[in-house]
Write a protein that holds these residues in place. Structure first.
Motif, PDB file in Angstrom:
ATOM      1  N   TYR A  40      -4.258   2.799  -9.773  1.00  0.00           N
ATOM      2  CA  TYR A  40      -5.306   2.471  -8.659  1.00  0.00           C
ATOM      3  C   TYR A  40      -6.126   1.420  -8.847  1.00  0.00           C
TER       4      TYR A  40
ATOM      5  N   VAL B 245      -5.406   7.786  -1.039  1.00  0.00           N
ATOM      6  CA  VAL B 245      -4.331   7.317  -1.608  1.00  0.00           C
ATOM      7  C   VAL B 245      -3.333   8.476  -2.004  1.00  0.00           C
TER       8      VAL B 245
ATOM      9  N   GLN C  83      -4.943   7.057 -11.770  1.00  0.00           N
ATOM     10  CA  GLN C  83      -6.343   6.163 -11.828  1.00  0.00           C
ATOM     11  C   GLN C  83      -6.091   4.791 -12.219  1.00  0.00           C
TER      12      GLN C  83
ATOM     13  N   GLU D  98       0.941  -1.191  -0.112  1.00  0.00           N
ATOM     14  CA  GLU D  98      -0.106   0.008   0.021  1.00  0.00           C
ATOM     15  C   GLU D  98       0.932   1.315  -0.046  1.00  0.00           C
TER      16      GLU D  98
ATOM     17  N   PHE E 250      -9.392   6.682  -3.755  1.00  0.00           N
ATOM     18  CA  PHE E 250      -8.175   7.165  -4.850  1.00  0.00           C
ATOM     19  C   PHE E 250      -7.960   8.412  -4.135  1.00  0.00           C
TER      20      PHE E 250
ATOM     21  N   CYS F 270       0.893   6.684  -7.110  1.00  0.00           N
ATOM     22  CA  CYS F 270      -0.146   7.559  -7.588  1.00  0.00           C
ATOM     23  C   CYS F 270       0.002   8.998  -7.127  1.00  0.00           C
TER      24      CYS F 270
ATOM     25  N   LEU G  28       1.714   1.763  -3.509  1.00  0.00           N
ATOM     26  CA  LEU G  28       0.770   2.545  -4.188  1.00  0.00           C
ATOM     27  C   LEU G  28       0.569   4.030  -4.049  1.00  0.00           C
ATOM     28  N   SER G  29       0.611   4.167  -2.741  1.00  0.00           N
ATOM     29  CA  SER G  29       0.486   5.963  -2.454  1.00  0.00           C
ATOM     30  C   SER G  29       1.618   6.693  -2.856  1.00  0.00           C
TER      31      SER G  29
END
Length: 851
Positions: free
Chosen positions: A825, A847, A822, A802, A844, A809, A805-806
């Motif tokens: 995500y 994040v 997007q 995670e 989203f 994005c 991911l942060s």
């Protein structure tokens, strides 16, 4: 005679030291509480059988874990000619569920048998076992404690050469995974006349076994649990997840840790290693940032939770362990006023004391006392030498009247805005008179540290105390155990460290003493990013030892002292001549497995004399030809085993482990032949690659990489060492090179065997932790593309990370690439749903705003 005297002196010295320091030692055998492949084996003859033409005596001390006894298991097995054997076993008495201890003779007769719960022998304590194999007189003698037994046997003539294994046995025809839970120490083998031959105290050891004190004979140990290690390495006992800021304390009467999380009350029993969970009817609802206000009251045998509203003492609630409920419900939304305070139940006046703390931008040096009879709080002040307002201080009881206070963070005025600092002074407080005396103050250390709430005085010498310490300047930090002098400002680091996430008022740690087992107990509450908390409980036997005290200093065949003096002069000459060669080889080895900083300046992808492990196994020879296909599946596994183990421990892998992993279905002789054949095939392949050598020292096999060989795996490990050693000064070039290599793919993705999983997981964990630390550096955040590459590298090794991911994005949005953010995500959410069969809860927007 010299060897016998040397062994005797070693044993006397070791016994004197161990008894004086109360250090526990021995080998505990893992039993039915773990899977079969994780059970313990101690093989005294990993390479070849012992030769005892006249016979031998074997003695040892053992105790059994009476709480975990299973009705069947092998303590030891003596094997002769792969046909005959003598056993000491635990077995069930006629399907009664009761256990008996039995010696089984070569003719399968029971030489000795006794119920486990016999009143004659306490098997829960160390007792002496001995077995005597007298070949000349065809007689077996055995003793358990003071009980002695004998039996004639014509089969003893076959026991002039024997293999001996304790616990799990991997010998063909004699394999067993039935192992009782027991501890073993002071194992000795002597001649029939009593002359010592081998001696294993089972105290200090090496990574995968132990050398005896007389001949340095190696005994291989699989899945060892060394009791001595408990003095140096914190043992994680249990981990559970709660909501943020749980409350916990220690109950010395029941020897348990209590943990309270809103309406769930957990109790962890230290002795039995069991965790119970109960839901309470009456709920205590506090502000989400509640401090740790739970304490055990030994007079009422209840747990108390004391409540403050701002700085005013209010309720003291009581939890009854019998009814498993609080005496009343309570709710408040007010934030705490005494973060990281010290607390004490004082048995002399039966009052509860709260010392120091922090809240609402103020450090405190006041005392709050609660009288259980009047149910009133009162504020008190210390007399004598002034203790500055502080929190994060340590507090410990020296005796029934005197306490000590050490360290903390605060300032002279108590106002948070006016130059707060770390304190490193020690005070002694008379709890009857509330007078404080300053004992000493030390200079500020190079790196600031804070201490956990409870200090533990050393009750054996009365001259020191233990404190768990941590850095307040880092989130990812470690808890280090320090031993401080009570007389002067001196301390030393003892034992290993514990990982800790420090987030000020969202984190909490405390230290307790279990007097019954002489263990320190650390309760570590690590705040998580999802507003939860992970609580882990660790234990450490006392007195604590530094990890270097666990390991034997030397290996190989030894000589008597007299012979050493005779050969010393000649050996010195050879040694001096050999030193230059040894230094050269060491430097060459260091360069090959740990590349120096100046060697890593640009990323190269050589096609000659190269070995690649990331993204798949691949090898190129001197001519740049891909010769991967020449490595058959067996050669590939053998090569990777040698390489990974050499890099991990510097020694390589033992012959026994090679057999267990590659030729487990072969006899010892057949496995040895196979090993020789495949080692020769590897050497032939190495001639086409470059300066690659297979080394064999004692029972270890390793690989030496020459300077002409490129290996992406060793390059990456060297880069990681360089970056982590001074992460704030790490260069973008080194980080880019690291990302370029690890982004090729996982470590050996096409090798799917059980033994490689630990290498893969250890590497991935280290890499991800390092990359997340790198991301915190300001110079990295200035480059969104590097940040995206960093996130992709993490995804390569943890597809559902995670944090990655942060990072990805957020930085894609920073670059204006909203569609790609997007898309990343959406892909993550789908993968998450597929793997966990549940929805990913972070939106989203959350994040991309999580920096």
């Amino acid at each position: 005679m010299n060897k016998a005297l040397n062994a005797l002196l070693l044993f006397i010295c070791a016994s004197t030291i161990l008894c004086g320091q109360q250090v526990k030692y021995g080998l505990r055998f893992k039993s039915y509480e773990v899977e079969k492949e994780k059970r313990t084996s101690l093989n005294l003859t990993p390479e070849k059988p012992f030769s005892f033409p006249q016979g031998f005596r074997m003695s040892f001390y053992a105790k059994f874990d009476t709480d975990w006894v299973h009705p069947f298991g092998s303590v030891f097995r003596i094997i002769a000619e792969e046909r005959h054997h003598i056993d000491l076993i635990l077995s069930e008495i006629d399907n009664t569920g009761q256990t008996m201890v039995s010696f089984i003779s070569p003719s399968h007769d029971i030489l000795f048998s006794q119920p486990f719960n016999s009143s004659e022998i306490d098997y829960g304590k160390y007792i002496r076992f001995e077995i005597v194999i007298d070949i000349k007189n065809n007689r077996i003698d055995a003793s358990v404690g003071n009980n002695k037994f004998s039996k004639q046997s014509s089969l003893l003539k076959y026991f002039n050469e024997v293999n001996i294994v304790f616990g799990k046995s991997n010998y063909s025809r004699f394999q067993t995974t039935d192992v009782p839970a027991f501890s073993l120490k002071n194992l000795e083998i002597t001649a029939i006349q009593g002359t010592p031959i081998y001696s294993w105290p089972l105290s200090k050891h090496v990574e995968n076994g132990v050398y005896d004190n007389i001949k340095n004979h190696f005994a291989f140990c699989e899945n060892a649990e060394w009791i001595l290690d408990r003095h140096a390495i914190w043992q994680k006992k249990v981990t559970l997840k709660t909501r943020i800021n749980p409350q916990f304390c220690y109950n010395s009467d029941n020897n348990e840790i209590a943990i309270f999380d809103r309406n769930i009350f957990y109790r962890y029993a230290i002795r039995t290693n069991t965790l119970t969970e109960n839901e309470t009817t009456n709920k205590l609802i506090f502000n989400s940032s509640n401090s740790n206000n739970l304490i055990y009251n030994p007079l009422t045998k209840t747990y108390n939770c004391y409540v403050f509203e701002l700085d005013k003492g209010k309720e003291v609630l009581s939890y009854d362990t019998l009814s498993q409920n609080w005496n009343k419900a309570y709710s408040t939304s007010l934030p705490p006023d005494y973060w990281h305070h010290n607390r004490l139940f004082f048995p002399i006046d039966t009052c509860l004391y709260i010392f120091f703390g922090y809240g609402h931008h103020k450090y405190k040096n006041e005392i709050n006392r609660y009288n259980y009879e009047t149910k009133n709080w009162e504020k008190l002040s210390l007399k004598g030498d002034r203790i500055q307002p502080r929190y994060l201080s340590g507090f410990g009881m020296l005796d029934e009247q005197y306490a000590i206070v050490f360290g903390g963070y605060g300032n002279e005025t108590g106002n948070q805005n006016i130059s707060p600092q770390s304190y490193y002074n020690l005070f002694k407080i008379n709890l009857r008179t509330l007078e404080s005396v300053k004992i000493w103050e030390m200079e500020n250390p190079q790196k600031d540290f804070a201490v956990v709430s409870t200090l533990i005085p050393d009750e054996t010498d009365g001259k020191s105390f233990y404190a768990l310490t941590f850095s307040t300047q880092q989130f990812y930090t470690n808890l280090s155990l320090l031993q401080f002098s009570l007389d002067k400002p001196e301390y030393k680091v003892v034992a290993d460290s514990i990982p800790f996430h420090f987030e000020d008022v969202r984190s909490c740690v405390d230290l307790f003493l279990d007097r019954s087992s002489q263990r320190l107990i650390a309760v570590v509450a690590n705040a998580q990013r999802d507003e939860s908390c992970e609580i882990s409980i660790y234990t450490l036997s006392i007195p604590p030892l530094t990890p270097d005290k666990l390991y034997q200093d030397y290996k190989g065949d030894s000589h008597s002292i007299s012979r050493l003096w005779i050969v010393f002069g000649a050996s010195l000459c050879v040694l001096l001549a050999f030193c230059a060669l040894l230094i050269f080889q060491k430097q060459k080895r260091h360069k090959s497995l740990n590349l120096k900083k100046e060697k890593i300046s640009t990323y190269e992808h050589p096609k000659k004399q190269a070995i690649y492990l990331f993204g798949g196994f691949q090898v190129f020879n001197k001519n740049g030809e891909d010769i991967t296909k020449d490595f058959t599946p067996m050669l590939r596994q053998l090569f990777i085993l040698l390489l990974l183990n050499t890099v991990r421990n510097g020694k390589g892998i033992s012959s026994v482990k090679l057999k267990d992993m590659l030729w487990y279905d072969k006899s010892d002789e057949s496995a040895k032949n196979n090993r020789g054949v495949f080692m020769n095939k590897l050497r032939q392949l190495f001639e086409h690659i470059g300066r690659l050598q297979i080394k064999n020292q004692d029972i270890y096999w390793s690989i030496e990489l020459g300077n002409d060989i490129y290996c992406d795996y060793t390059n990456v490990l060297s880069l990681m060492n360089i970056i982590s050693s001074d992460i704030g000064s790490a260069t973008q070039d080194n980080i880019k090179i690291l990302l370029a290599i690890v982004s090729k793919g996982e470590l050996l993705p096409n090798i799917q065997t059980e033994w490689i999983d630990s290498f893969k997981s250890d590497f991935s964990n280290q890499l991800i932790d390092l990359l997340l630390e790198v991301y915190k550096q300001p110079f990295i955040r200035k480059s969104p593309q590097i940040c995206i590459n960093l996130a992709d590298a993490i995804f390569m090794h943890d597809s559902l990370n995670e944090d990655a991911l942060s990072i990805k994005c957020h930085n894609l949005v920073q670059m204006g690439k909203y569609g790609l953010a997007q898309k990343a995500y959406t892909f993550f959410v789908k993968e998450y749903k597929t793997l966990f069969n549940s929805d990913f809860t972070s939106s989203f927007e959350k994040v991309i705003n999580n920096k």
